[in-house]
Design an enzyme around this catalytic site. Structure first.
Site, PDB file in Angstrom:
ATOM      1  N   ARG A   1      -1.817 -10.799   3.569  1.00 34.73           N
ATOM      2  CA  ARG A   1      -1.500  -9.207   3.301  1.00 34.73           C
ATOM      3  C   ARG A   1      -0.548  -8.972   4.325  1.00 34.73           C
ATOM      4  O   ARG A   1      -0.378  -9.483   5.548  1.00 34.73           O
ATOM      5  CB  ARG A   1      -2.596  -8.343   3.529  1.00 34.73           C
ATOM      6  CG  ARG A   1      -3.880  -8.564   2.834  1.00 34.73           C
ATOM      7  CD  ARG A   1      -4.990  -7.762   3.389  1.00 34.73           C
ATOM      8  NE  ARG A   1      -4.638  -6.235   2.938  1.00 34.73           N
ATOM      9  CZ  ARG A   1      -5.134  -5.770   1.900  1.00 34.73           C
ATOM     10  NH1 ARG A   1      -5.846  -6.557   0.947  1.00 34.73           N
ATOM     11  NH2 ARG A   1      -4.955  -4.392   1.519  1.00 34.73           N
TER      12      ARG A   1
ATOM     13  N   LYS B   1      -5.312   2.095   0.765  1.00 38.42           N
ATOM     14  CA  LYS B   1      -5.551   3.411  -0.110  1.00 38.42           C
ATOM     15  C   LYS B   1      -6.426   4.334   0.325  1.00 38.42           C
ATOM     16  O   LYS B   1      -6.468   5.525   0.052  1.00 38.42           O
ATOM     17  CB  LYS B   1      -5.591   2.878  -1.532  1.00 38.42           C
ATOM     18  CG  LYS B   1      -4.070   2.514  -2.120  1.00 38.42           C
ATOM     19  CD  LYS B   1      -4.330   2.054  -3.615  1.00 38.42           C
ATOM     20  CE  LYS B   1      -4.876   0.640  -3.813  1.00 38.42           C
ATOM     21  NZ  LYS B   1      -5.234   0.450  -5.052  1.00 38.42           N
TER      22      LYS B   1
ATOM     23  N   GLU C   1      -5.080  -1.308  -8.555  1.00 35.81           N
ATOM     24  CA  GLU C   1      -6.229  -0.456  -9.298  1.00 35.81           C
ATOM     25  C   GLU C   1      -5.707   1.022  -8.796  1.00 35.81           C
ATOM     26  O   GLU C   1      -5.278   1.198  -7.805  1.00 35.81           O
ATOM     27  CB  GLU C   1      -7.434  -0.616  -8.365  1.00 35.81           C
ATOM     28  CG  GLU C   1      -8.568   0.199  -8.719  1.00 35.81           C
ATOM     29  CD  GLU C   1      -9.898   0.209  -7.817  1.00 35.81           C
ATOM     30  OE1 GLU C   1     -10.028  -0.505  -6.927  1.00 35.81           O
ATOM     31  OE2 GLU C   1     -10.905   1.088  -7.984  1.00 35.81           O
TER      32      GLU C   1
HETATM   33  P1  ATP Z   1      -5.943  -1.274  -0.718  1.00 35.93           P
HETATM   34  O1  ATP Z   1      -7.079  -1.885   0.135  1.00 35.93           O
HETATM   35  O2  ATP Z   1      -5.019  -0.602  -0.054  1.00 35.93           O
HETATM   36  O3  ATP Z   1      -6.644  -0.260  -1.802  1.00 35.93           O
HETATM   37  P2  ATP Z   1      -6.111  -3.372  -2.597  1.00 35.93           P
HETATM   38  O4  ATP Z   1      -5.733  -4.585  -2.474  1.00 35.93           O
HETATM   39  O5  ATP Z   1      -7.454  -3.076  -3.025  1.00 35.93           O
HETATM   40  O6  ATP Z   1      -5.260  -2.471  -1.433  1.00 35.93           O
HETATM   41  P3  ATP Z   1      -4.992  -3.161  -5.284  1.00 35.93           P
HETATM   42  O7  ATP Z   1      -4.765  -2.066  -5.993  1.00 35.93           O
HETATM   43  O8  ATP Z   1      -6.323  -3.934  -5.470  1.00 35.93           O
HETATM   44  O9  ATP Z   1      -5.016  -2.677  -3.755  1.00 35.93           O
HETATM   45  O10 ATP Z   1      -3.646  -4.158  -5.135  1.00 35.93           O
HETATM   46  C1  ATP Z   1      -2.879  -4.391  -6.123  1.00 35.93           C
HETATM   47  C2  ATP Z   1      -2.284  -5.867  -5.799  1.00 35.93           C
HETATM   48  O11 ATP Z   1      -1.479  -5.376  -4.397  1.00 35.93           O
HETATM   49  C3  ATP Z   1      -3.177  -6.954  -5.413  1.00 35.93           C
HETATM   50  O12 ATP Z   1      -2.641  -8.035  -5.983  1.00 35.93           O
HETATM   51  C4  ATP Z   1      -3.151  -7.158  -3.950  1.00 35.93           C
HETATM   52  O13 ATP Z   1      -3.689  -8.288  -3.418  1.00 35.93           O
HETATM   53  C5  ATP Z   1      -1.880  -6.575  -3.639  1.00 35.93           C
HETATM   54  N1  ATP Z   1      -1.950  -5.806  -2.013  1.00 35.93           N
HETATM   55  C6  ATP Z   1      -2.599  -4.979  -1.713  1.00 35.93           C
HETATM   56  N2  ATP Z   1      -2.308  -4.614  -0.491  1.00 35.93           N
HETATM   57  C7  ATP Z   1      -1.520  -5.664   0.010  1.00 35.93           C
HETATM   58  C8  ATP Z   1      -0.996  -6.023   1.204  1.00 35.93           C
HETATM   59  N3  ATP Z   1      -1.128  -5.264   2.545  1.00 35.93           N
HETATM   60  N4  ATP Z   1      -0.103  -7.003   1.337  1.00 35.93           N
HETATM   61  C9  ATP Z   1       0.328  -7.602   0.280  1.00 35.93           C
HETATM   62  N5  ATP Z   1      -0.369  -7.454  -1.025  1.00 35.93           N
HETATM   63  C10 ATP Z   1      -1.372  -6.612  -1.129  1.00 35.93           C
HETATM   64 MG    MG Z   2      -8.938  -2.523  -4.001  1.00 31.14          MG
END
Ligand code: ATP
Ligand code: MG
Length: 567
Positions: free
Chosen positions: A265, A275, A41
């Protein structure tokens, strides 16, 4: 899980996703295809957790001769921005990957809207006019079924009409939502009539003002995967509960069906992977920006001097599991040490200078000494370093009153200057007022050029140095952990997590002395300062007139070894 336990897991745990792909290859489910996607995102900069997901998705495509898309999951207009889109593309490329298809979930808004209408036509979605609080109250709990409200019984015609008017902008934010009609008593709360659409009169970074209703993440994600022909939709464990919904939405419309697979994760000690919270650090100016070298963002570690190869090796090493753990930051640091040890040229630099005057060395004489550029890489060759009457050594390499295990310079003691001569300290000159040592008066043995005495006498220590007359002055930024506590995720909800920021995460040295050869180093240049660590020229603040180096990682282990063997 503790850090020790993490460290004890095998170096490269087997990747269970390979087994799933092998099963599909055997059953023929996807005709042998592998097509993954990385779906960020665009609401912030990518962090090291995303690097793991990138390496996994692009890595699988590579391993199986398949494809991997980059898809921006941009369904939430309020928090998204093109700045983030650009930085994400830049970071993926920096890691060494190139996407096969570039997509935006917002490109599917019209199609997804049509899917919503289809669900309405099938009696599988309804417009709910309850308030947010009512919706929450009616959901029930893990032990209690949810309640039906009268809106759930709206007719198809009524739902169709209301939903079209939602799209047309007739209602204010929050007036209605579109929900799936599944099962308000479902043991999986995600299946209790989940929200599909909400009204948001907001400007979207790509679709502008074309829409005032936006589909929710769960409603968009699976359809996006399906439309792109994704085979394996890999996400993190917290989406395991959402998988039945992912499957339901696709199956009720009879669409092509990818397989969702969840993995754990990545979490690292002394930092955080969110983020939202990283944005808070940027907004409160707790750090200098998303690319502050202390940040766990890809932009930050890039600027810190990490290499793409080190990041990929790290992701490989932590592996892919279904078990949420906490990985030690040391594992990441070791990955960059291992890479830079092979590739980084060596140089000498003195961070906390102490002046040394060689009383028996001719005034004005410059001795050009040969120094090895990289002992791990003979092809890197040698360079000449100037040796002069006045030098700098590290303050830490001298003790007026040395403790027992201290083998470096001390009054009356002889040590080796790296690539140069043996010197003996004759006198420590002090400031008469402060008592601080201002310079050391030493003698050198001209017969020891290159570091060995013809009479075979031994010294217990070799220290680095820089010619004072030909030194380059530079700013050096020493970084430490962003947080002083190990498990940042453990900070109780409600407590201000920012109080655990490490107040000593940045030490700025304004007058470090570097060897002459570093004078023309370009931004991004990486090297090892012998005995000190790996450093790189800052890509933002460094100029030819004012060089700025960032410490990528210390050489902890090497220093300890040098001390131990006393050489
Ligand atoms: P954040 O909470 O930091 O915003 P998010 O999962 O909401 O993380 P996205 O932009 O939706 O962020 O994630 C893009 C991809 O990266 C998704 O497939 C998510 O599962 C993966 N991802 C995000 N954080 C991690 C992590 N700590 N370890 C492994 N994969 C991750
Ligand atoms: Mg997210």
């Amino acid at each position: 899980m503790s850090t020790e336990e993490t460290a004890a897991t095998p170096a490269a745990p087997s990747n269970f996703i390979h087994d799933i792909i092998a099963e599909h290859a055997q059953s023929g489910r996807f005709g042998g295809r592998v097509h993954t996607r990385f779906p960020p995102e665009p609401n912030g900069y990518l962090h090291i957790g995303h690097a793991k997901s990138i390496c996994l998705n692009f890595g699988l495509a590579k391993t199986y001769g398949g494809k991997c898309n980059l898809r921006f999951d941009d369904t939430n207009p309020a928090k998204e921005d093109v700045e983030y889109v650009d930085s994400i593309m830049d970071d993926v490329r920096w890691l060494g990957f190139e996407w096969d298809g570039l997509f935006y979930a917002s490109d599917y808004f019209e199609t997804i809207y049509q899917y919503a209408e289809q669900l309405i036509e099938k009696g599988l979605a309804y417009v709910d006019s309850s308030t947010t609080e009512e919706v929450r109250a009616q959901r029930g709990s893990l032990t209690e079924a949810g309640q039906h409200n009268p809106y759930r019984e709206r007719t198809v015609a009524e739902n169709r009409d209301l939903f079209r008017r939602m799209r047309a902008g007739e209602f204010a934010d929050g007036a209605h939502v579109l929900r799936a009609k599944i099962d308000m008593a479902h043991p999986n709360m995600t299946m209790r009539d989940p929200l599909l659409y909400r009204i948001r009169h907001a400007h979207h970074h790509r679709t502008g003002d074309a829409w005032c209703i936006y589909p929710l993440y769960d409603f968009t994600h699976g359809y996006s995967d399906s439309l792109e022909g994704i085979t394996h939709s890999i996400c993190t464990l917290e989406f395991e509960n959402h998988r039945p919904l992912y499957d339901w939405l696709i199956d009720e419309l009879g669409l092509y069906h990818p397989q969702q697979i969840e993995f754990a994760r990545l979490n690292l000690t002394h930092t955080m992977m969110s983020k939202r919270k990283l944005l808070e650090l940027v907004e409160t100016k707790s750090v200098s920006g998303w690319d502050d070298p202390r940040m766990p963002t890809i932009a930050g570690i890039r600027r810190r001097g990490y290499t793409p190869a080190a990041m990929r090796a790290f992701c490989e090493e932590v592996g892919v599991t279904r078990f949420n753990g906490l990985t030690s930051m040391g594992v990441l640091e070791n990955a960059v040490r291992a890479d830079l040890n092979k590739t980084a040229p060596r140089a000498m630099a003195v961070l906390k200078p102490l002046k040394v005057v060689l009383t028996n060395y001719p005034e004005g004489q410059v001795d050009e000494l040969e120094a090895v550029n990289n002992p791990e890489d003979p092809a890197a060759g040698t360079r000449l370093v100037p040796f002069t009457k006045t030098l700098y050594i590290e303050q830490d390499d001298f003790r007026e009153d040395p403790p027992k295990q201290f083998f470096r310079l001390a009054p009356g003691r002889e040590v080796r200057l790296r690539y140069a001569y043996l010197i003996t300290c004759q006198e420590a000159v002090k400031d008469p007022v402060t008592g601080e040592i201002t310079e050391l008066r030493c003698t050198y043995d001209p017969l020891t050029r290159g570091g060995n005495a013809p009479d075979g006498r031994k010294v217990k220590s070799t220290i680095h140095w820089v010619s004072a007359e030909q030194a380059v002055t530079a700013e050096v930024r020493l970084y430490d952990h962003l947080f002083s506590i190990e498990n940042v995720a453990n900070i109780p909800e409600g407590e201000d997590w920012k109080t655990h920021l490490n107040p000593k995460s940045l030490e700025v040295i304004s007058d470090a002395k570097l060897e002459r050869s570093l004078a023309t180093s370009q931004p991004g240049y990486r090297c090892q300062f012998e005995r000190l660590g790996y450093f790189c020229v800052d890509s933002k603040d460094s100029t030819p007139e004012h060089l700025v180096f960032n410490r990528t990682a210390t050489l902890k282990d090497t220093l300890a070894k040098i001390e131990k063997r006393g050489g």
